[in-house]
Design a protein around this motif. Structure first.
Motif, short mmCIF file in Angstrom:
data_model
loop_
_atom_site.label_atom_id
_atom_site.label_comp_id
_atom_site.label_asym_id
_atom_site.label_seq_id
_atom_site.Cartn_x
_atom_site.Cartn_y
_atom_site.Cartn_z
N HIS A 1 -23.47 -29.73 -10.80
CA HIS A 1 -23.49 -28.27 -10.93
C HIS A 1 -24.91 -27.74 -10.80
O HIS A 1 -25.14 -26.73 -10.11
CB HIS A 1 -22.90 -27.86 -12.28
N ILE A 2 -25.86 -28.41 -11.43
CA ILE A 2 -27.26 -27.97 -11.33
C ILE A 2 -27.75 -28.08 -9.90
O ILE A 2 -28.41 -27.17 -9.37
CB ILE A 2 -28.15 -28.79 -12.29
N ASP A 3 -27.44 -29.20 -9.23
CA ASP A 3 -27.87 -29.40 -7.85
C ASP A 3 -27.33 -28.31 -6.92
O ASP A 3 -28.00 -27.89 -5.97
CB ASP A 3 -27.42 -30.77 -7.34
N ALA A 4 -26.10 -27.86 -7.20
CA ALA A 4 -25.46 -26.87 -6.33
C ALA A 4 -25.85 -25.44 -6.67
O ALA A 4 -25.78 -24.55 -5.80
CB ALA A 4 -23.94 -27.02 -6.41
N HIS A 5 -26.31 -25.19 -7.90
CA HIS A 5 -26.54 -23.81 -8.34
C HIS A 5 -27.93 -23.59 -8.96
O HIS A 5 -28.11 -22.64 -9.72
CB HIS A 5 -25.47 -23.41 -9.36
N PHE A 6 -28.90 -24.46 -8.65
CA PHE A 6 -30.18 -24.37 -9.35
C PHE A 6 -30.94 -23.08 -9.04
O PHE A 6 -31.86 -22.71 -9.77
CB PHE A 6 -31.06 -25.59 -9.01
N LYS A 7 -30.54 -22.37 -7.98
CA LYS A 7 -31.20 -21.10 -7.67
C LYS A 7 -30.65 -19.95 -8.50
O LYS A 7 -31.19 -18.84 -8.47
CB LYS A 7 -31.06 -20.78 -6.18
N GLU A 8 -29.57 -20.22 -9.22
CA GLU A 8 -28.92 -19.19 -10.02
C GLU A 8 -29.41 -19.25 -11.47
O GLU A 8 -30.13 -20.17 -11.86
CB GLU A 8 -27.40 -19.37 -9.95
N ASP A 9 -28.97 -18.28 -12.26
CA ASP A 9 -29.33 -18.24 -13.67
C ASP A 9 -28.42 -19.23 -14.43
O ASP A 9 -27.23 -18.97 -14.62
CB ASP A 9 -29.14 -16.82 -14.22
N ILE A 10 -28.98 -20.35 -14.83
CA ILE A 10 -28.21 -21.38 -15.54
C ILE A 10 -28.76 -21.51 -16.95
O ILE A 10 -29.96 -21.68 -17.15
CB ILE A 10 -28.32 -22.75 -14.82
N THR A 11 -27.87 -21.43 -17.93
CA THR A 11 -28.27 -21.58 -19.33
C THR A 11 -27.62 -22.83 -19.91
O THR A 11 -26.64 -23.36 -19.36
CB THR A 11 -27.83 -20.36 -20.16
N LEU A 12 -28.16 -23.31 -21.02
CA LEU A 12 -27.58 -24.46 -21.71
C LEU A 12 -26.17 -24.13 -22.19
O LEU A 12 -25.28 -24.99 -22.17
CB LEU A 12 -28.48 -24.86 -22.88
N GLU A 13 -25.97 -22.89 -22.62
CA GLU A 13 -24.64 -22.46 -23.07
C GLU A 13 -23.64 -22.57 -21.93
O GLU A 13 -22.50 -23.01 -22.14
CB GLU A 13 -24.68 -21.02 -23.58
N ALA A 14 -24.05 -22.19 -20.72
CA ALA A 14 -23.15 -22.25 -19.57
C ALA A 14 -22.80 -23.71 -19.23
O ALA A 14 -21.64 -24.02 -18.91
CB ALA A 14 -23.79 -21.57 -18.37
N LEU A 15 -23.78 -24.60 -19.30
CA LEU A 15 -23.53 -26.01 -19.03
C LEU A 15 -22.58 -26.61 -20.05
O LEU A 15 -21.69 -27.40 -19.71
CB LEU A 15 -24.84 -26.79 -19.01
N ALA A 16 -22.74 -26.22 -21.32
CA ALA A 16 -21.86 -26.72 -22.37
C ALA A 16 -20.43 -26.23 -22.15
O ALA A 16 -19.46 -26.97 -22.37
CB ALA A 16 -22.37 -26.27 -23.74
N GLU A 17 -20.30 -24.99 -21.69
CA GLU A 17 -18.97 -24.43 -21.43
C GLU A 17 -18.30 -25.15 -20.26
O GLU A 17 -17.09 -25.44 -20.30
CB GLU A 17 -19.08 -22.94 -21.15
N ILE A 18 -19.07 -25.46 -19.24
CA ILE A 18 -18.53 -26.17 -18.08
C ILE A 18 -18.03 -27.56 -18.48
O ILE A 18 -16.97 -28.02 -18.05
CB ILE A 18 -19.60 -26.29 -16.98
N ALA A 19 -18.81 -28.23 -19.35
CA ALA A 19 -18.49 -29.59 -19.75
C ALA A 19 -17.50 -29.66 -20.91
O ALA A 19 -17.03 -30.74 -21.26
CB ALA A 19 -19.77 -30.33 -20.12
N HIS A 20 -17.22 -28.51 -21.54
CA HIS A 20 -16.31 -28.44 -22.71
C HIS A 20 -16.82 -29.28 -23.87
O HIS A 20 -16.05 -29.95 -24.57
CB HIS A 20 -14.90 -28.90 -22.32
N VAL A 21 -18.13 -29.27 -24.08
CA VAL A 21 -18.73 -29.97 -25.22
C VAL A 21 -19.79 -29.05 -25.82
O VAL A 21 -20.10 -28.00 -25.28
CB VAL A 21 -19.36 -31.32 -24.80
N SER A 22 -20.36 -29.48 -26.94
CA SER A 22 -21.39 -28.67 -27.58
C SER A 22 -22.71 -28.75 -26.83
O SER A 22 -22.94 -29.68 -26.05
CB SER A 22 -21.59 -29.14 -29.03
N LYS A 23 -23.59 -27.77 -27.09
CA LYS A 23 -24.92 -27.80 -26.47
C LYS A 23 -25.68 -29.06 -26.87
O LYS A 23 -26.38 -29.66 -26.04
CB LYS A 23 -25.71 -26.55 -26.89
N TYR A 24 -25.55 -29.46 -28.14
CA TYR A 24 -26.22 -30.68 -28.60
C TYR A 24 -25.74 -31.88 -27.79
O TYR A 24 -26.54 -32.72 -27.37
CB TYR A 24 -25.92 -30.90 -30.08
#
Length: 283
Positions: free
Chosen positions: A183-206
């Motif tokens: 996801h990062i490789d495909a969208h690194f030019k966009e606004d990516i937050t840790l919260e968004a990555l956690a939501e994509i992965a269905h796990v906590s930010k930690y």
């Protein structure tokens, strides 16, 4: 005299023992003076309802539970439980590491509820034997408890006609990290937050930070910055775009933050890097 002899015949599709590792066992009875709040664990929990009735809240869903239900909550899934006052909830909980379970048709990757209503006594026998072993702590009790856990997992597989999928946690984490990296490789030019990555992965930010760092040796946000810096090197060498434009293209919040991140990574400013590479190309 009569005698019966039974020989074990190895099966072609032999079932491998699970890598599940028992961490603890506890018994609980809801007496009205205890309140549970939504929480998560880095390991799985198996709740077996012994008596009473109540509700399990798992993330945004609520499920009724009753005696004979086994609720498997996978790692990093938010959950809590409540009891009906008229029928106090009573259950046994196992904390289990290196295990994730899902059943076809259930909420894969989060939890599953399996009914053992027809074989409650069998399950209770193993659980009560575990409790006795832990209370007495006779030599080798840990091995006995671990073997009993393997039996329970196998009983679960049988109960679901082997539609249950058992995944070692490290494999699941590896797939999750790979999905985050893609996801990062495909969208690194966009606004990516840790919260968004956690939501994509269905796990906590930690969990995102811990697993990704363990898998790749760098945190996900630092990896995002590295991908942006990598792309910025190409833009600095091949275009005359001002720094503010490059920063905007690559998702940096400002030109100054881009310059700061670039110097930290490359040891020189973006303009110094551009001049050096323009000279080398002309030579």
């Amino acid at each position: 005299m009569s005698c019966n002899r039974y020989t074990l015949i190895p099966q072609e599709n032999r079932i491998a023992r699970s890598s599940a590792r028992m961490l603890y066992l506890s018994t609980s009875r809801y007496d009205g003076d205890w309140h549970s709040f939504p929480h998560t664990h880095t390991f799985a929990e198996l709740f077996y309802v012994v008596g009473g009735a109540g509700l399990f809240q798992i993330e945004n869903e609520t499920h009724e539970v009753k005696p004979g239900d086994l609720i498997i909550v996978n790692p990093n899934v938010e959950h809590t439980e409540t009891s009906l006052d008229s029928q106090p909830l009573e259950y046994i909980v196992l904390g289990v590491a290196d295990l994730e379970l899902s059943v076809a048709g259930e909420q894969e990757g989060k939890f599953c509820i399996v009914s053992f209503h027809e074989s409650q006594e069998d399950v209770l026998f193993y659980l009560r034997l575990m409790i006795r072993e832990i209370e007495v702590k006779a030599p080798g009790y840990e091995i006995v408890c671990q073997d009993l856990l393997d039996i329970l997992v196998l009983q679960l597989m049988r109960q679901t006609d082997f539609s249950a999928t058992l995944t070692p946690t490290h494999q699941k984490a590896g797939r999750t990290c790979a999905a985050i990296r893609r996801h990062i490789d495909a969208h690194f030019k966009e606004d990516i937050t840790l919260e968004a990555l956690a939501e994509i992965a269905h796990v906590s930010k930690y969990h995102v930070v811990h697993s990704f760092t363990r898998e790749y040796g760098v945190s996900p946000m630092n990896y995002l910055s590295m991908r942006r810096i990598e792309e910025s090197r190409q833009l600095l060498k091949t275009t005359d775009y001002p720094l503010t434009q490059i920063a905007h293209i690559l998702g940096f919040s400002s030109g100054s933050y881009f310059s700061q991140s670039f110097r930290k990574s490359e040891g020189v400013s973006p303009l110094e890097y551009r001049r050096a590479h323009r000279v080398s190309q002309m030579a």
